[in-house]
Design a protein around this motif. Structure first.
Motif, PDB file in Angstrom:
ATOM      1  N   TYR A  12     -33.977  -9.096   7.289  1.00 25.26           N
ATOM      2  CA  TYR A  12     -34.844  -7.368   7.644  1.00 25.26           C
ATOM      3  C   TYR A  12     -36.250  -7.751   8.668  1.00 25.26           C
ATOM      4  O   TYR A  12     -36.895  -7.252   9.451  1.00 25.26           O
ATOM      5  CB  TYR A  12     -36.160  -8.909   6.455  1.00 25.26           C
ATOM      6  CG  TYR A  12     -35.257  -8.132   5.174  1.00 25.26           C
ATOM      7  CD1 TYR A  12     -34.733  -6.338   4.341  1.00 25.26           C
ATOM      8  CD2 TYR A  12     -35.296  -8.684   4.440  1.00 25.26           C
ATOM      9  CE1 TYR A  12     -34.746  -6.432   4.131  1.00 25.26           C
ATOM     10  CE2 TYR A  12     -34.361  -8.421   3.550  1.00 25.26           C
ATOM     11  CZ  TYR A  12     -34.253  -7.007   2.692  1.00 25.26           C
ATOM     12  OH  TYR A  12     -33.259  -6.447   1.825  1.00 25.26           O
ATOM     13  N   ASP A  13     -35.670  -9.073   9.330  1.00 26.17           N
ATOM     14  CA  ASP A  13     -36.857  -9.496  11.041  1.00 26.17           C
ATOM     15  C   ASP A  13     -36.358  -8.254  11.975  1.00 26.17           C
ATOM     16  O   ASP A  13     -37.207  -8.103  12.606  1.00 26.17           O
ATOM     17  CB  ASP A  13     -36.591 -10.679  11.940  1.00 26.17           C
ATOM     18  CG  ASP A  13     -37.211 -11.725  10.467  1.00 26.17           C
ATOM     19  OD1 ASP A  13     -38.105 -11.365   9.156  1.00 26.17           O
ATOM     20  OD2 ASP A  13     -37.460 -13.094  10.380  1.00 26.17           O
ATOM     21  N   ALA A  14     -35.343  -8.632  12.203  1.00 32.65           N
ATOM     22  CA  ALA A  14     -33.883  -7.787  12.845  1.00 32.65           C
ATOM     23  C   ALA A  14     -34.677  -6.021  12.672  1.00 32.65           C
ATOM     24  O   ALA A  14     -35.357  -4.533  13.571  1.00 32.65           O
ATOM     25  CB  ALA A  14     -32.552  -7.520  13.035  1.00 32.65           C
ATOM     26  N   ASN A  15     -35.203  -5.705  10.925  1.00 34.01           N
ATOM     27  CA  ASN A  15     -35.258  -3.961  11.021  1.00 34.01           C
ATOM     28  C   ASN A  15     -36.581  -4.138  11.165  1.00 34.01           C
ATOM     29  O   ASN A  15     -37.402  -2.618  11.939  1.00 34.01           O
ATOM     30  CB  ASN A  15     -35.064  -4.376   9.590  1.00 34.01           C
ATOM     31  CG  ASN A  15     -35.753  -2.872   8.734  1.00 34.01           C
ATOM     32  OD1 ASN A  15     -35.225  -2.212   9.411  1.00 34.01           O
ATOM     33  ND2 ASN A  15     -36.725  -2.288   8.124  1.00 34.01           N
ATOM     34  N   ASP A  16     -37.782  -5.168  11.074  1.00 36.32           N
ATOM     35  CA  ASP A  16     -39.126  -4.905  11.682  1.00 36.32           C
ATOM     36  C   ASP A  16     -39.289  -4.473  13.072  1.00 36.32           C
ATOM     37  O   ASP A  16     -39.973  -4.378  13.244  1.00 36.32           O
ATOM     38  CB  ASP A  16     -39.796  -6.496  11.171  1.00 36.32           C
ATOM     39  CG  ASP A  16     -40.165  -6.293  10.153  1.00 36.32           C
ATOM     40  OD1 ASP A  16     -40.109  -5.127   9.734  1.00 36.32           O
ATOM     41  OD2 ASP A  16     -40.542  -7.477   8.939  1.00 36.32           O
ATOM     42  N   GLY A  22     -28.634  -6.675  15.293  1.00 32.70           N
ATOM     43  CA  GLY A  22     -29.236  -7.825  14.529  1.00 32.70           C
ATOM     44  C   GLY A  22     -29.282  -7.572  13.132  1.00 32.70           C
ATOM     45  O   GLY A  22     -29.131  -8.607  12.615  1.00 32.70           O
ATOM     46  N   MET A  23     -29.989  -6.448  12.480  1.00 29.07           N
ATOM     47  CA  MET A  23     -29.563  -6.030  11.282  1.00 29.07           C
ATOM     48  C   MET A  23     -27.756  -5.910  11.042  1.00 29.07           C
ATOM     49  O   MET A  23     -27.807  -6.721   9.667  1.00 29.07           O
ATOM     50  CB  MET A  23     -30.311  -4.479  11.099  1.00 29.07           C
ATOM     51  CG  MET A  23     -31.411  -4.781  10.818  1.00 29.07           C
ATOM     52  SD  MET A  23     -31.815  -3.130  11.362  1.00 29.07           S
ATOM     53  CE  MET A  23     -31.822  -2.481   9.306  1.00 29.07           C
ATOM     54  N   LEU A  24     -27.256  -5.616  11.524  1.00 24.55           N
ATOM     55  CA  LEU A  24     -25.290  -5.679  11.581  1.00 24.55           C
ATOM     56  C   LEU A  24     -25.199  -7.615  11.421  1.00 24.55           C
ATOM     57  O   LEU A  24     -23.625  -7.344  11.435  1.00 24.55           O
ATOM     58  CB  LEU A  24     -24.624  -5.019  12.001  1.00 24.55           C
ATOM     59  CG  LEU A  24     -25.321  -3.335  12.026  1.00 24.55           C
ATOM     60  CD1 LEU A  24     -25.126  -2.496  12.849  1.00 24.55           C
ATOM     61  CD2 LEU A  24     -25.146  -2.810  10.147  1.00 24.55           C
ATOM     62  N   ALA A  25     -25.735  -8.082  12.694  1.00 25.81           N
ATOM     63  CA  ALA A  25     -24.872  -9.192  13.208  1.00 25.81           C
ATOM     64  C   ALA A  25     -24.175 -10.490  11.690  1.00 25.81           C
ATOM     65  O   ALA A  25     -22.964 -10.801  12.138  1.00 25.81           O
ATOM     66  CB  ALA A  25     -25.821 -10.102  13.434  1.00 25.81           C
ATOM     67  N   ASP A  26     -24.581 -10.164  10.755  1.00 23.15           N
ATOM     68  CA  ASP A  26     -24.030 -11.374   9.405  1.00 23.15           C
ATOM     69  C   ASP A  26     -23.317 -10.431   8.563  1.00 23.15           C
ATOM     70  O   ASP A  26     -22.874 -11.128   7.747  1.00 23.15           O
ATOM     71  CB  ASP A  26     -25.360 -11.930   9.349  1.00 23.15           C
ATOM     72  CG  ASP A  26     -25.601 -12.655  10.054  1.00 23.15           C
ATOM     73  OD1 ASP A  26     -25.088 -13.394  10.537  1.00 23.15           O
ATOM     74  OD2 ASP A  26     -26.809 -13.575   9.999  1.00 23.15           O
ATOM     75  N   THR A  67     -38.390   3.497   6.495  1.00 24.05           N
ATOM     76  CA  THR A  67     -39.037   2.331   6.412  1.00 24.05           C
ATOM     77  C   THR A  67     -39.100   1.810   5.358  1.00 24.05           C
ATOM     78  O   THR A  67     -39.320   1.642   4.462  1.00 24.05           O
ATOM     79  CB  THR A  67     -40.973   2.523   7.231  1.00 24.05           C
ATOM     80  OG1 THR A  67     -41.079   2.797   8.255  1.00 24.05           O
ATOM     81  CG2 THR A  67     -41.022   0.432   7.911  1.00 24.05           C
ATOM     82  N   PHE A  68     -38.473  -0.021   5.465  1.00 22.38           N
ATOM     83  CA  PHE A  68     -38.571  -0.806   4.365  1.00 22.38           C
ATOM     84  C   PHE A  68     -39.434  -1.597   4.393  1.00 22.38           C
ATOM     85  O   PHE A  68     -39.392  -2.267   5.336  1.00 22.38           O
ATOM     86  CB  PHE A  68     -36.917  -1.196   4.432  1.00 22.38           C
ATOM     87  CG  PHE A  68     -37.208  -1.899   3.090  1.00 22.38           C
ATOM     88  CD1 PHE A  68     -37.242  -2.466   1.575  1.00 22.38           C
ATOM     89  CD2 PHE A  68     -37.187  -3.618   3.266  1.00 22.38           C
ATOM     90  CE1 PHE A  68     -37.314  -3.137   0.764  1.00 22.38           C
ATOM     91  CE2 PHE A  68     -37.252  -5.070   2.518  1.00 22.38           C
ATOM     92  CZ  PHE A  68     -37.288  -4.585   1.092  1.00 22.38           C
ATOM     93  N   THR A  69     -40.370  -1.844   3.489  1.00 24.93           N
ATOM     94  CA  THR A  69     -41.234  -3.049   4.173  1.00 24.93           C
ATOM     95  C   THR A  69     -41.070  -3.827   2.835  1.00 24.93           C
ATOM     96  O   THR A  69     -40.946  -3.957   1.330  1.00 24.93           O
ATOM     97  CB  THR A  69     -43.296  -2.549   4.011  1.00 24.93           C
ATOM     98  OG1 THR A  69     -42.924  -1.086   4.888  1.00 24.93           O
ATOM     99  CG2 THR A  69     -43.551  -3.113   4.354  1.00 24.93           C
ATOM    100  N   LEU A  70     -40.737  -5.544   3.208  1.00 19.57           N
ATOM    101  CA  LEU A  70     -40.253  -5.742   2.568  1.00 19.57           C
ATOM    102  C   LEU A  70     -41.831  -7.037   2.232  1.00 19.57           C
ATOM    103  O   LEU A  70     -42.405  -7.177   2.786  1.00 19.57           O
ATOM    104  CB  LEU A  70     -39.672  -7.646   3.219  1.00 19.57           C
ATOM    105  CG  LEU A  70     -39.541  -8.514   2.815  1.00 19.57           C
ATOM    106  CD1 LEU A  70     -38.324  -8.342   1.762  1.00 19.57           C
ATOM    107  CD2 LEU A  70     -38.877  -9.601   3.241  1.00 19.57           C
ATOM    108  N   GLU A  71     -41.840  -7.159   0.723  1.00 18.33           N
ATOM    109  CA  GLU A  71     -42.805  -7.857   0.220  1.00 18.33           C
ATOM    110  C   GLU A  71     -42.532  -9.239  -0.754  1.00 18.33           C
ATOM    111  O   GLU A  71     -42.927 -10.321  -0.311  1.00 18.33           O
ATOM    112  CB  GLU A  71     -43.203  -7.380  -1.198  1.00 18.33           C
ATOM    113  CG  GLU A  71     -44.439  -7.693  -2.124  1.00 18.33           C
ATOM    114  CD  GLU A  71     -44.477  -7.265  -3.679  1.00 18.33           C
ATOM    115  OE1 GLU A  71     -44.600  -7.471  -4.353  1.00 18.33           O
ATOM    116  OE2 GLU A  71     -45.106  -5.610  -3.176  1.00 18.33           O
TER     117      GLU A  71
END
Length: 129
Positions: A12-16, A22-26, A67-71
């Motif tokens: 999610y940090d990479a998404n931001d 970074g989003m695909l790394a793991d 966008t995805f916004t994490l709550e």
């Protein structure tokens, strides 16, 4: 070794940051990534390349400002639950949407092995009509 929570948070940090690598790394090569029936890219995709092509790339082509916004991010050991909102504007119709969403993640052997999305697909579909 990173915890499941750390891996999902890093996604999610990479998404931001709009950092696709970074989003695909793991994401494991055999990760089963499921987008909910009724969603524009519904289906189950295996591995980071399929996730990129059938989910992230497809949504980027269909929507402006998707966008995805994490709550909240909930730690349940090898399982992690994310709660938030999707939003975007469909390119062809010009209609915007906002929809609540829950992501269920499963991590094993140091990699993301499973992802499942639960969302209000009607809100997204309405923007596409």
């Amino acid at each position: 070794m990173k915890t499941a929570f750390d891996m999902v948070k890093a996604h999610y940090d990479a998404n931001d940051r709009r950092d696709m690598d970074g989003m695909l790394a793991d994401i494991a090569p055999d990760c089963r990534w499921t987008e909910m029936d009724g969603f524009p890219c519904a289906g189950t995709y295996v591995g980071p390349q399929e996730v990129f092509r059938h989910v992230f790339q497809a949504l980027g082509e269909a929507f402006d400002g998707y966008t995805f916004t994490l709550e909240r991010l909930l730690d349940a050991g090898d399982d992690v639950i994310a709660i938030g909102d999707y939003s975007g504007t469909h390119r062809q119709t010009g209609r915007s949407f906002k929809a609540r969403v829950v992501h269920a993640w499963r991590v094993a052997d140091g990699k993301i092995r499973r992802f499942e999305q639960f969302t209000d697909t009607l809100r997204v579909a309405e923007s596409m009509r």
